[in-house]
Design a protein around this motif. Structure first.
Motif, PDB file in Angstrom:
ATOM      1  N   ALA A 141       0.830  -1.205   0.000  1.00 17.42           N
ATOM      2  CA  ALA A 141       0.000   0.000   0.000  1.00 17.42           C
ATOM      3  C   ALA A 141       0.867   1.259   0.000  1.00 17.42           C
ATOM      4  O   ALA A 141       0.568   2.238  -0.702  1.00 17.42           O
ATOM      5  CB  ALA A 141      -0.934  -0.007   1.208  1.00 17.42           C
ATOM      6  N   ILE A 142       1.930   1.239   0.783  1.00 15.51           N
ATOM      7  CA  ILE A 142       2.845   2.383   0.818  1.00 15.51           C
ATOM      8  C   ILE A 142       3.508   2.579  -0.544  1.00 15.51           C
ATOM      9  O   ILE A 142       3.576   3.702  -1.072  1.00 15.51           O
ATOM     10  CB  ILE A 142       3.894   2.184   1.925  1.00 15.51           C
ATOM     11  CG1 ILE A 142       3.235   2.331   3.302  1.00 15.51           C
ATOM     12  CG2 ILE A 142       5.035   3.190   1.779  1.00 15.51           C
ATOM     13  CD1 ILE A 142       4.129   1.878   4.450  1.00 15.51           C
ATOM     14  N   SER A 143       3.989   1.498  -1.126  1.00 14.68           N
ATOM     15  CA  SER A 143       4.632   1.602  -2.443  1.00 14.68           C
ATOM     16  C   SER A 143       3.653   2.105  -3.496  1.00 14.68           C
ATOM     17  O   SER A 143       3.994   2.958  -4.328  1.00 14.68           O
ATOM     18  CB  SER A 143       5.198   0.242  -2.855  1.00 14.68           C
ATOM     19  OG  SER A 143       6.228  -0.164  -1.978  1.00 14.68           O
ATOM     20  N   LEU A 144       2.430   1.578  -3.456  1.00 12.36           N
ATOM     21  CA  LEU A 144       1.414   2.016  -4.407  1.00 12.36           C
ATOM     22  C   LEU A 144       1.106   3.496  -4.234  1.00 12.36           C
ATOM     23  O   LEU A 144       0.991   4.244  -5.222  1.00 12.36           O
ATOM     24  CB  LEU A 144       0.150   1.181  -4.215  1.00 12.36           C
ATOM     25  CG  LEU A 144      -1.083   1.604  -5.014  1.00 12.36           C
ATOM     26  CD1 LEU A 144      -0.817   1.541  -6.509  1.00 12.36           C
ATOM     27  CD2 LEU A 144      -2.286   0.737  -4.639  1.00 12.36           C
ATOM     28  N   GLY A 145       0.987   3.941  -2.998  1.00  9.09           N
ATOM     29  CA  GLY A 145       0.692   5.345  -2.749  1.00  9.09           C
ATOM     30  C   GLY A 145       1.789   6.267  -3.241  1.00  9.09           C
ATOM     31  O   GLY A 145       1.510   7.353  -3.778  1.00  9.09           O
ATOM     32  N   ARG A 146       3.006   5.862  -3.092  1.00 13.27           N
ATOM     33  CA  ARG A 146       4.130   6.683  -3.560  1.00 13.27           C
ATOM     34  C   ARG A 146       4.143   6.761  -5.080  1.00 13.27           C
ATOM     35  O   ARG A 146       4.444   7.809  -5.662  1.00 13.27           O
ATOM     36  CB  ARG A 146       5.445   6.120  -3.031  1.00 13.27           C
ATOM     37  CG  ARG A 146       5.541   6.166  -1.509  1.00 13.27           C
ATOM     38  CD  ARG A 146       6.757   5.414  -1.011  1.00 13.27           C
ATOM     39  NE  ARG A 146       7.972   6.200  -1.125  1.00 13.27           N
ATOM     40  CZ  ARG A 146       9.194   5.707  -1.272  1.00 13.27           C
ATOM     41  NH1 ARG A 146       9.345   4.388  -1.372  1.00 13.27           N
ATOM     42  NH2 ARG A 146      10.229   6.490  -1.321  1.00 13.27           N
ATOM     43  N   ILE A 147       3.821   5.648  -5.730  1.00 10.74           N
ATOM     44  CA  ILE A 147       3.777   5.650  -7.198  1.00 10.74           C
ATOM     45  C   ILE A 147       2.597   6.475  -7.701  1.00 10.74           C
ATOM     46  O   ILE A 147       2.715   7.283  -8.627  1.00 10.74           O
ATOM     47  CB  ILE A 147       3.702   4.207  -7.718  1.00 10.74           C
ATOM     48  CG1 ILE A 147       5.009   3.476  -7.427  1.00 10.74           C
ATOM     49  CG2 ILE A 147       3.391   4.178  -9.220  1.00 10.74           C
ATOM     50  CD1 ILE A 147       4.947   1.977  -7.645  1.00 10.74           C
ATOM     51  N   PHE A 148       1.437   6.282  -7.071  1.00  7.91           N
ATOM     52  CA  PHE A 148       0.226   6.963  -7.531  1.00  7.91           C
ATOM     53  C   PHE A 148       0.354   8.480  -7.395  1.00  7.91           C
ATOM     54  O   PHE A 148      -0.071   9.233  -8.287  1.00  7.91           O
ATOM     55  CB  PHE A 148      -0.972   6.454  -6.742  1.00  7.91           C
ATOM     56  CG  PHE A 148      -2.285   7.046  -7.180  1.00  7.91           C
ATOM     57  CD1 PHE A 148      -2.947   6.537  -8.286  1.00  7.91           C
ATOM     58  CD2 PHE A 148      -2.848   8.106  -6.489  1.00  7.91           C
ATOM     59  CE1 PHE A 148      -4.157   7.085  -8.709  1.00  7.91           C
ATOM     60  CE2 PHE A 148      -4.058   8.660  -6.895  1.00  7.91           C
ATOM     61  CZ  PHE A 148      -4.715   8.143  -8.006  1.00  7.91           C
ATOM     62  N   THR A 149       0.919   8.957  -6.292  1.00  9.48           N
ATOM     63  CA  THR A 149       1.032  10.402  -6.065  1.00  9.48           C
ATOM     64  C   THR A 149       2.295  10.992  -6.689  1.00  9.48           C
ATOM     65  O   THR A 149       2.424  12.223  -6.745  1.00  9.48           O
ATOM     66  CB  THR A 149       1.054  10.710  -4.558  1.00  9.48           C
ATOM     67  OG1 THR A 149       2.174  10.052  -3.958  1.00  9.48           O
ATOM     68  CG2 THR A 149      -0.238  10.247  -3.893  1.00  9.48           C
ATOM     69  N   ARG A 150       3.212  10.113  -7.098  1.00  7.19           N
ATOM     70  CA  ARG A 150       4.507  10.548  -7.635  1.00  7.19           C
ATOM     71  C   ARG A 150       5.277  11.361  -6.607  1.00  7.19           C
ATOM     72  O   ARG A 150       5.983  12.334  -6.914  1.00  7.19           O
ATOM     73  CB  ARG A 150       4.334  11.347  -8.933  1.00  7.19           C
ATOM     74  CG  ARG A 150       3.697  10.540 -10.046  1.00  7.19           C
ATOM     75  CD  ARG A 150       3.585  11.334 -11.327  1.00  7.19           C
ATOM     76  NE  ARG A 150       2.977  10.541 -12.382  1.00  7.19           N
ATOM     77  CZ  ARG A 150       2.786  10.958 -13.636  1.00  7.19           C
ATOM     78  NH1 ARG A 150       3.157  12.188 -13.971  1.00  7.19           N
ATOM     79  NH2 ARG A 150       2.212  10.173 -14.518  1.00  7.19           N
ATOM     80  N   ARG A 151       5.130  10.969  -5.351  1.00  2.00           N
ATOM     81  CA  ARG A 151       5.858  11.578  -4.254  1.00  2.00           C
ATOM     82  C   ARG A 151       6.497  10.458  -3.435  1.00  2.00           C
ATOM     83  O   ARG A 151       6.063   9.305  -3.503  1.00  2.00           O
ATOM     84  CB  ARG A 151       4.921  12.399  -3.361  1.00  2.00           C
ATOM     85  CG  ARG A 151       4.158  13.500  -4.093  1.00  2.00           C
ATOM     86  CD  ARG A 151       3.142  14.164  -3.187  1.00  2.00           C
ATOM     87  NE  ARG A 151       2.319  15.118  -3.875  1.00  2.00           N
ATOM     88  CZ  ARG A 151       1.278  15.760  -3.320  1.00  2.00           C
ATOM     89  NH1 ARG A 151       0.964  15.518  -2.038  1.00  2.00           N
ATOM     90  NH2 ARG A 151       0.560  16.629  -4.018  1.00  2.00           N
ATOM     91  N   SER A 152       7.505  10.779  -2.639  1.00  2.00           N
ATOM     92  CA  SER A 152       8.252   9.729  -1.942  1.00  2.00           C
ATOM     93  C   SER A 152       8.062   9.723  -0.433  1.00  2.00           C
ATOM     94  O   SER A 152       8.259   8.701   0.214  1.00  2.00           O
ATOM     95  CB  SER A 152       9.747   9.862  -2.251  1.00  2.00           C
ATOM     96  OG  SER A 152      10.243  11.110  -1.786  1.00  2.00           O
TER      97      SER A 152
END
Length: 433
Positions: free
Chosen positions: A143-154
């Motif tokens: 979920a964390i990895s997906l959220g970072r990819i989806f928002t394009r933020r780290s």
């Protein structure tokens, strides 16, 4: 006993005596542990199960009861840290597993139960899409990895004292085993201090709506509402880690507090007692895993859809832990916690039980426990003494003081716990003044 030095010396002496009694009472558990240390570091492969001088070894279980290697019987108030909601060998779960075994174990293909189970999970917890994993740790990290990819933020926000899996825990400020993800640590349940840390470079906020491992500390509704408002304002995602707390209401704790996250992670009992994790939420986010897309994200895992978990989870969620059963179990937990706290107040003891519904934890402090820092400030020796005294009276709980109710826990089991706590308050009165 007004002199704190005398009081501490008395607690130390009581602890020494309790440990000696424990050693004498459990020779076969000790022998098993001494054998285990020759092949596993510290004789252990799951850190939370270890405690000094050595951990008990359980030989068998049935319903809400356990028997250790030395033949002592315990009422199981640990419930495998919320995973054991169905108790031991529930007939409906067992029948589902038996049926699955008859059709083969590792099929290496889609199977007949996974879509039905996915639909049950989505409908129960208000998800548009879901994917399965093998543990809550995996679910949170994906979920964390997906959220970072989806928002394009780290950058990720987590909370002091929180635990989101073996490589994303923040007790004591964080673990050296944590993955190298840029993390902003915020103070749990402190709205204004946290609000100031939610900025436009944040990918997501991950939070338990009640901290579980850190002491069963419920989040304030206004705190969760603030997180929802502020993440929406800056374009970050809100992720609720409901690996533990989904048991606390028919639709997860989020349904009770009235705050809807973008993603939810699940685990523990939802797999019917089998290895399980899941993450899901908004379709536009989760559909990044759709393999029909040219830019599809990969998500592997040999046992993600294993037939045992799919069958057990489906049976448990639809036939056993129905919304009505969830309401009844959590009402029972609330009533039990009220009885325990009433006993502590009657004894004027610096002891209290926090939590919600079927999850509770004991804290050796008279002060309000609304943050992990407040929980950490409690008397650790008194809590350890409580642990050994409970074991001596046949109550199985976590060394850190966490307890959960399972479906087989009945009025007699609750009475046994209340009686054990009252005996502790009476026998240790001189140490509790």
């Amino acid at each position: 006993m007004s002199d704190p030095r005398l009081r501490n010396a008395a607690i130390d002496a009581a602890l020494d005596e309790a440990r000696e009694r424990y050693l004498a009472r459990n020779p076969l558990s000790l022998a098993r542990w001494l054998e285990a240390v020759t092949v596993m570091p510290g004789g252990n492969t799951r850190t939370v199960l270890h405690y000094a001088p050595f951990p008990l070894a359980m030989a068998r279980a049935e319903g809400c009861r356990l028997w250790d290697a030395d033949g002592h019987e315990y009422v199981d108030f640990l419930g495998d840290y919320t995973a054991g909601l169905y108790g031991h060998a529930h007939p409906v779960i067992r029948a589902a597993i038996d049926r699955a075994l008859e059709g083969g174990i590792s099929l290496g293909a889609s199977n007949m139960d996974e879509a039905r189970f996915a639909r049950a999970v989505c409908e129960r917890f208000g998800l548009q899409r879901v994917r399965f994993t093998n543990s809550g740790t995996e679910a949170n990290l994906l979920a964390i990895s997906l959220g970072r990819i989806f928002t394009r933020r780290s950058k990720v926000m987590a909370f002091n004292g929180a635990y989101h899996g073996a490589v994303f825990g923040f007790a004591g400020g964080g673990s050296p085993m944590n993955l190298p993800i840029e993390t902003v640590l915020a103070p749990y349940n402190e709205s204004e201090r946290t609000r100031a840390l939610i900025t436009e470079d944040l990918a997501l906020v991950i939070v338990e709506p009640m901290i579980g491992s850190g002491g069963c500390i419920p989040a304030r509704p206004d705190f969760l509402a603030m997180l929802r408002q502020e993440t929406a304002r800056v374009g970050a995602l809100l992720v609720f880690d409901e690996v533990m707390t989904s048991r606390l209401a028919p639709g997860g704790l989020q349904s009770a507090v009235g705050v809807k996250p973008d993603l939810t992670t699940l685990g523990k009992y939802v797999g019917g007692g089998m290895s399980f994790g899941a993450f899901g939420g908004r379709g536009e986010i989760m559909d990044r895993f759709d393999p029909r897309r040219r830019d599809a994200l990969p998500h592997a895992g040999t046992f993600n859809n294993n037939v045992l978990t799919m069958a057990a989870g489906l049976a448990g969620l639809t036939e056993v832990y129905t919304p009505e059963a969830a309401l009844a179990l959590n009402a029972s937990g609330d009533a039990l916690r009220d009885r325990l706290n009433a006993a502590c107040r009657a004894a004027d003891a610096p002891l209290q039980f926090t939590g919600l519904g079927s999850m509770l934890a004991v804290h050796a402090t008279p002060d309000p426990v609304t943050t992990p820092e407040a929980a950490a400030a409690a008397n650790p020796k008194l809590k350890e003494l409580f642990f050994f005294d409970m074991l001596a009276q046949g109550i199985w709980l976590a060394r850190r003081g966490m307890m959960t109710l399972s479906l087989p826990i009945d009025d007699a089991a609750c009475d046994a716990l209340v009686a054990a706590v009252e005996e502790f308050l009476s026998a240790r009165q001189s140490l509790l003044d």
